[in-house]
Design a protein around this motif. Structure first.
Motif, PDB file in Angstrom:
ATOM      1  N   SER A 127       0.768  -1.350  -0.125  1.00 37.55           N
ATOM      2  CA  SER A 127       0.006   0.033  -0.031  1.00 37.55           C
ATOM      3  C   SER A 127       0.826   1.174  -0.109  1.00 37.55           C
ATOM      4  CB  SER A 127      -0.836   0.121   1.120  1.00 37.55           C
ATOM      5  OG  SER A 127      -0.320  -0.099   2.361  1.00 37.55           O
ATOM      6  N   SER A 128       2.157   1.232  -0.157  1.00 33.81           N
ATOM      7  CA  SER A 128       3.075   2.407   0.146  1.00 33.81           C
ATOM      8  C   SER A 128       3.510   2.688  -1.544  1.00 33.81           C
ATOM      9  CB  SER A 128       3.999   2.231   0.931  1.00 33.81           C
ATOM     10  OG  SER A 128       5.235   3.002   0.654  1.00 33.81           O
ATOM     11  N   ALA A 129       3.633   3.722  -1.930  1.00 35.57           N
ATOM     12  CA  ALA A 129       4.089   4.190  -3.132  1.00 35.57           C
ATOM     13  C   ALA A 129       5.604   3.749  -3.343  1.00 35.57           C
ATOM     14  CB  ALA A 129       3.747   5.477  -3.654  1.00 35.57           C
ATOM     15  N   ASN A 130       6.293   3.889  -2.457  1.00 35.81           N
ATOM     16  CA  ASN A 130       7.722   3.663  -2.294  1.00 35.81           C
ATOM     17  C   ASN A 130       8.059   2.442  -2.456  1.00 35.81           C
ATOM     18  OD1 ASN A 130       8.574   6.384  -2.240  1.00 35.81           O
ATOM     19  ND2 ASN A 130       8.548   6.383  -0.072  1.00 35.81           N
ATOM     20  N   VAL A 131       7.262   1.350  -1.710  1.00 36.22           N
ATOM     21  CA  VAL A 131       7.466  -0.024  -1.770  1.00 36.22           C
ATOM     22  C   VAL A 131       7.150  -0.641  -3.110  1.00 36.22           C
ATOM     23  CG1 VAL A 131       7.046  -2.009  -0.655  1.00 36.22           C
ATOM     24  CG2 VAL A 131       7.270  -0.342   0.914  1.00 36.22           C
ATOM     25  N   VAL A 132       6.062  -0.096  -3.643  1.00 33.67           N
ATOM     26  CA  VAL A 132       5.398  -0.431  -4.987  1.00 33.67           C
ATOM     27  C   VAL A 132       6.569  -0.207  -6.257  1.00 33.67           C
ATOM     28  CG1 VAL A 132       4.082  -0.020  -6.733  1.00 33.67           C
ATOM     29  CG2 VAL A 132       2.992  -0.213  -4.751  1.00 33.67           C
ATOM     30  N   LEU A 148      12.830  -2.608  -9.112  1.00 32.39           N
ATOM     31  CA  LEU A 148      14.246  -3.406  -8.680  1.00 32.39           C
ATOM     32  C   LEU A 148      14.183  -4.640  -8.345  1.00 32.39           C
ATOM     33  CD1 LEU A 148      15.194  -0.315  -6.450  1.00 32.39           C
ATOM     34  CD2 LEU A 148      15.823  -0.648  -8.811  1.00 32.39           C
ATOM     35  N   GLN A 149      12.904  -5.187  -7.941  1.00 31.66           N
ATOM     36  CA  GLN A 149      12.689  -6.578  -7.671  1.00 31.66           C
ATOM     37  C   GLN A 149      11.877  -7.284  -8.637  1.00 31.66           C
ATOM     38  OE1 GLN A 149      14.476  -7.830  -5.436  1.00 31.66           O
ATOM     39  NE2 GLN A 149      15.476  -5.938  -4.845  1.00 31.66           N
ATOM     40  N   ASP A 150      11.740  -6.791  -9.914  1.00 30.71           N
ATOM     41  CA  ASP A 150      10.740  -7.389 -10.770  1.00 30.71           C
ATOM     42  C   ASP A 150      10.888  -8.859 -11.078  1.00 30.71           C
ATOM     43  OD1 ASP A 150      12.907  -6.400 -12.339  1.00 30.71           O
ATOM     44  OD2 ASP A 150      11.474  -6.110 -13.998  1.00 30.71           O
ATOM     45  N   HIS A 151      12.456  -9.122 -11.323  1.00 36.61           N
ATOM     46  CA  HIS A 151      12.843 -10.299 -11.789  1.00 36.61           C
ATOM     47  C   HIS A 151      12.477 -11.493 -10.721  1.00 36.61           C
ATOM     48  CE1 HIS A 151      15.766  -8.884  -8.796  1.00 36.61           C
ATOM     49  NE2 HIS A 151      16.197 -10.171  -8.667  1.00 36.61           N
ATOM     50  N   ALA A 152      12.080 -11.289  -9.417  1.00 35.38           N
ATOM     51  CA  ALA A 152      11.727 -12.021  -8.305  1.00 35.38           C
ATOM     52  C   ALA A 152      10.165 -12.324  -8.676  1.00 35.38           C
ATOM     53  CB  ALA A 152      11.986 -11.671  -7.008  1.00 35.38           C
ATOM     54  N   LEU A 153       9.674 -11.639  -9.083  1.00 34.58           N
ATOM     55  CA  LEU A 153       8.158 -11.877  -9.469  1.00 34.58           C
ATOM     56  C   LEU A 153       7.723 -12.172 -10.684  1.00 34.58           C
ATOM     57  CD1 LEU A 153       7.044  -8.682  -6.876  1.00 34.58           C
ATOM     58  CD2 LEU A 153       7.091 -11.172  -6.236  1.00 34.58           C
ATOM     59  N   ALA A 154       8.652 -12.321 -11.463  1.00 40.77           N
ATOM     60  CA  ALA A 154       8.185 -11.964 -13.107  1.00 40.77           C
ATOM     61  C   ALA A 154       7.828 -13.664 -13.344  1.00 40.77           C
ATOM     62  CB  ALA A 154       9.552 -11.805 -13.892  1.00 40.77           C
ATOM     63  N   ASN A 155       8.320 -14.789 -12.764  1.00 41.86           N
ATOM     64  CA  ASN A 155       7.856 -15.946 -13.104  1.00 41.86           C
ATOM     65  C   ASN A 155       6.602 -16.486 -12.530  1.00 41.86           C
ATOM     66  OD1 ASN A 155      10.208 -16.377 -14.804  1.00 41.86           O
ATOM     67  ND2 ASN A 155      11.384 -17.578 -13.225  1.00 41.86           N
ATOM     68  N   GLN A 156       5.935 -17.167 -13.346  1.00 45.07           N
ATOM     69  CA  GLN A 156       4.576 -17.820 -13.050  1.00 45.07           C
ATOM     70  C   GLN A 156       4.631 -19.086 -12.553  1.00 45.07           C
ATOM     71  OE1 GLN A 156       1.419 -17.019 -15.902  1.00 45.07           O
ATOM     72  NE2 GLN A 156       2.366 -15.043 -16.550  1.00 45.07           N
ATOM     73  N   PRO A 157       3.780 -19.727 -11.854  1.00 40.40           N
ATOM     74  CA  PRO A 157       4.046 -20.899 -11.653  1.00 40.40           C
ATOM     75  C   PRO A 157       3.741 -21.923 -12.749  1.00 40.40           C
ATOM     76  CG  PRO A 157       1.831 -20.373 -10.743  1.00 40.40           C
ATOM     77  CD  PRO A 157       2.851 -19.069 -11.120  1.00 40.40           C
ATOM     78  N   ALA A 158       4.730 -23.049 -12.865  1.00 41.17           N
ATOM     79  CA  ALA A 158       4.476 -23.702 -14.188  1.00 41.17           C
ATOM     80  C   ALA A 158       3.102 -24.792 -13.990  1.00 41.17           C
ATOM     81  CB  ALA A 158       5.540 -24.845 -14.242  1.00 41.17           C
ATOM     82  N   LEU A 159       2.115 -24.321 -14.921  1.00 39.14           N
ATOM     83  CA  LEU A 159       0.863 -25.095 -14.811  1.00 39.14           C
ATOM     84  C   LEU A 159       0.951 -26.091 -15.991  1.00 39.14           C
ATOM     85  CD1 LEU A 159      -1.310 -21.626 -14.442  1.00 39.14           C
ATOM     86  CD2 LEU A 159      -0.516 -23.353 -12.818  1.00 39.14           C
ATOM     87  N   ALA A 160      -0.051 -27.264 -15.790  1.00 35.31           N
ATOM     88  CA  ALA A 160       0.031 -28.228 -16.580  1.00 35.31           C
ATOM     89  C   ALA A 160      -0.734 -27.815 -17.827  1.00 35.31           C
ATOM     90  CB  ALA A 160      -0.645 -29.433 -15.953  1.00 35.31           C
ATOM     91  N   ILE A 161      -1.948 -27.133 -17.843  1.00 29.47           N
ATOM     92  CA  ILE A 161      -2.822 -26.970 -18.969  1.00 29.47           C
ATOM     93  C   ILE A 161      -1.839 -26.015 -19.976  1.00 29.47           C
ATOM     94  CG2 ILE A 161      -4.795 -25.820 -19.718  1.00 29.47           C
ATOM     95  CD1 ILE A 161      -6.196 -27.266 -17.339  1.00 29.47           C
ATOM     96  N   PRO A 162      -1.402 -24.966 -19.633  1.00 25.36           N
ATOM     97  CA  PRO A 162      -0.713 -24.126 -20.611  1.00 25.36           C
ATOM     98  C   PRO A 162       0.501 -24.997 -21.251  1.00 25.36           C
ATOM     99  CG  PRO A 162      -0.972 -22.862 -18.602  1.00 25.36           C
ATOM    100  CD  PRO A 162      -1.527 -24.130 -18.240  1.00 25.36           C
ATOM    101  N   ARG A 163       1.173 -25.832 -20.381  1.00 27.49           N
ATOM    102  CA  ARG A 163       2.251 -26.748 -20.733  1.00 27.49           C
ATOM    103  C   ARG A 163       1.704 -27.585 -22.068  1.00 27.49           C
ATOM    104  NH1 ARG A 163       4.421 -28.001 -16.074  1.00 27.49           N
ATOM    105  NH2 ARG A 163       3.157 -29.918 -15.909  1.00 27.49           N
TER     106      ARG A 163
END
Length: 141
Positions: free
Chosen positions: A14-19, A25-40
């Motif tokens: 909820s803080s603009a600075n943390v967002v 700066l930390q987008d690489h840590a959140l960029a991957n999605q879980p590997a799902l069977a149906i899209p695979r």
């Protein structure tokens, strides 16, 4: 703030600075999605933009696809779809106010699909003409 949405722990920022910290700066840590069977299964081993793991392959596909998807000509072509989405949002808001927070999403999404298909195929809204909405509904059913 950490909340649990069902079995999934969810972080609410909820803080603009943390967002800014998280998204820049930390987008690489959140960029991957879980590997799902149906899209695979459906998407050739997750080799599309939406489900590919973040990395060199994803960046290459992104560089190829984005000029085609977000060129000025293509963005102008999406104008009628944005109008349909805006109309859907207006209807959701109206129904939630009139129904005390209850929204009949199946009816709204069915009408949205008919309007979008009418725009794509004929260039007119399905609900804009008398009788056309029912005919499109019969065809889609």
């Amino acid at each position: 703030m950490l909340i649990c949405l069902g079995p999934l722990p969810t972080l609410v920022i909820s803080s603009a600075n943390v967002v800014r910290e998280v998204l820049q700066l930390q987008d690489h840590a959140l960029a991957n999605q879980p590997a799902l069977a149906i899209p695979r299964w459906l998407l050739y081993g997750c080799t599309d933009i939406a489900f590919a793991p973040h990395g060199a392959y994803w960046r290459g596909v992104f560089k190829i696809a984005m000029p085609h998807l977000l060129s000025p000509t293509r963005v102008r072509a999406y104008r009628s779809m944005r109008e349909e989405v805006a109309e859907l949002v207006r209807k959701v808001e109206q129904q939630s106010q009139e129904g005390g927070g209850v929204v009949w999403s199946s009816e709204l999404l069915s009408g949205f699909a008919k309007d979008v298909n009418g725009r794509i195929v004929l260039g007119v809204r399905a609900s804009g003409r008398a009788g056309w909405h029912a005919k499109v509904g019969t065809l889609l059913d």
